[in-house]
Design an enzyme around this catalytic site. Structure first.
Site, mmCIF file in Angstrom:
data_model
loop_
_atom_site.group_PDB
_atom_site.id
_atom_site.type_symbol
_atom_site.label_atom_id
_atom_site.label_comp_id
_atom_site.label_asym_id
_atom_site.label_seq_id
_atom_site.Cartn_x
_atom_site.Cartn_y
_atom_site.Cartn_z
ATOM 1 N N ASP A 152 -54.609 -11.488 -13.357
ATOM 2 C CA ASP A 152 -56.016 -11.783 -13.595
ATOM 3 C C ASP A 152 -56.368 -13.222 -13.209
ATOM 4 O O ASP A 152 -55.493 -14.098 -13.152
ATOM 5 C CB ASP A 152 -56.362 -11.571 -15.077
ATOM 6 C CG ASP A 152 -56.215 -10.131 -15.508
ATOM 7 O OD1 ASP A 152 -56.400 -9.241 -14.659
ATOM 8 O OD2 ASP A 152 -55.906 -9.899 -16.696
ATOM 9 N N LYS A 153 -57.640 -13.453 -13.004
ATOM 10 C CA LYS A 153 -58.140 -14.775 -12.609
ATOM 11 C C LYS A 153 -57.613 -15.883 -13.520
ATOM 12 O O LYS A 153 -57.127 -16.908 -13.051
ATOM 13 C CB LYS A 153 -59.669 -14.764 -12.640
ATOM 14 C CG LYS A 153 -60.307 -16.140 -12.463
ATOM 15 C CD LYS A 153 -61.810 -16.077 -12.678
ATOM 16 C CE LYS A 153 -62.428 -17.472 -12.629
ATOM 17 N NZ LYS A 153 -63.893 -17.444 -12.889
#
Length: 346
Positions: A152-153
């Site tokens: 994820d970011k």
């Protein structure tokens, strides 16, 4: 289809194709009729199918085709493919490459870097950086160059990138057949009672909040997911744990840990940016707020990655230190627990 490519598939994501705010003077009207007037070349059948699939949101919640729109409703149509041509623009974004050869490379991704273009992040991603630094990377099934898996970011840590078709296929199979090694370090809310545990439960998109995933008991819903965890250190109102993955579902660790009552610290999407455990003292609230400022993201780091090299057939294992923001936050909790002699949760 294997776990890795499956979790990279666009069906696990939703991209905004249309957004409109209903005018103040709008009379009550079925949303399928409203959208037929608002969208060029849209048929009622397509709109109804989109609603049935949960792709039409009103005020961030999915609605059926008979929903009556009201003034100032915000309508979004979210589909499983991006609303732009599949073109990747090269961008000169620095990469922290910790290993590279002719077949692959290992990247230590910083928090905040999006892995691939998507809604709201069409540029400035890892894929844009890869397109600048490397030519002719192989495409995965979602037409994303070099990507075998993703994080994820706001998760930091290790990613392996394939530089050849052979490496892509070989590495993807290792993720599929669970022969790769993936260890994450997480700081979670609460005192995790068991020293070791396994979380199992199918993961699918949340029925109400389409930006979240959720665990379902029904075996017909979602995809199987398995997470093994080990407690590393108990810090009173939070616990530091290691997570090892058998599968690689979207948000898997974040969803599984919330499912057992231990949401990741400062995971805003899943409620971890609230004080979930601890006291009501003002000083404690200030302490937690300071921790949030030190670590302005979910406390999750992809620390270890191991796999068999697709050419040499040798086992390779890579390890990274915790990034400063997460290490500093953990140390702050460690000092708090020691100073305040925090024991069982209150």
């Amino acid at each position: 289809m294997n776990d890795t490519i499956d979790d990279l598939a666009l069906e696990d994501e939703l991209f905004e194709h249309f957004r409109v705010e209903v005018p103040k003077g709008q009379l009550l009207l079925r949303i399928d009729k409203f959208l037929m007037n608002a969208l060029p070349n849209a048929t009622r059948n397509k709109i109804q199918n989109a609603a049935s699939n949960g792709n039409i949101l009103v005020n961030n919640l999915p609605v059926k085709s008979n929903y009556k729109v009201k003034p100032l409703d915000v309508i979004q149509i979210m589909l499983s493919h991006p609303p732009f041509e599949n073109r990747i623009d090269p961008e000169d974004i620095p990469l922290d490459i910790i290993y590279e050869d002719d077949a692959l490379l290992l990247i230590n991704k910083p928090p905040g870097l999006v892995v691939h273009p998507g809604h709201g992040n069409y540029t400035g991603t890892l894929v844009n950086a890869l397109a600048f630094h490397f030519q002719n990377l192989p495409m995965n099934s979602s037409e994303r160059p070099g990507l075998v898996h993703r994080i994820d970011k706001d998760t930091s840590g290790l990613l392996v990138i394939a530089k050849t078709e052979t490496a892509m296929t070989h590495l993807a199979k290792q993720f599929e057949f669970k022969t790769s090694e993936r260890e994450y370090i997480a700081l979670v809310w609460g005192n995790v009672k068991e020293d070791h545990g396994t979380i199992e439960g199918n993961i699918a998109r949340h029925v109400k909040d389409r930006m979240q995933m959720a665990v379902f008991d029904d075996p017909e819903i979602g995809k199987p997911a398995v997470t093994h965890y080990t407690v590393l250190e108990r810090l009173g109102y939070v616990t530091l744990i290691s997570c090892k993955l058998e599968t690689g579902r979207t948000h898997q660790i974040r969803v599984h840990l919330k499912h057992i009552g231990h949401t990741l610290f400062n995971d805003a999407r899943y409620g971890g940016d609230l004080i979930l455990k601890g006291t009501t003292f003002t000083k404690y609230k200030q302490f937690v707020d300071n921790c949030f400022k030190i670590l302005p993201r979910q406390a999750l780091h992809a620390k270890t990655l191991g796999f068999i090299h697709p050419v040499t057939q040798q086992m390779m294992r890579f390890d990274t230190e915790l990034p400063k923001d997460m290490a500093d936050c953990i140390e702050k909790w460690r000092n708090y627990a020691n100073t305040n002699q925090v024991g069982e949760e209150e």
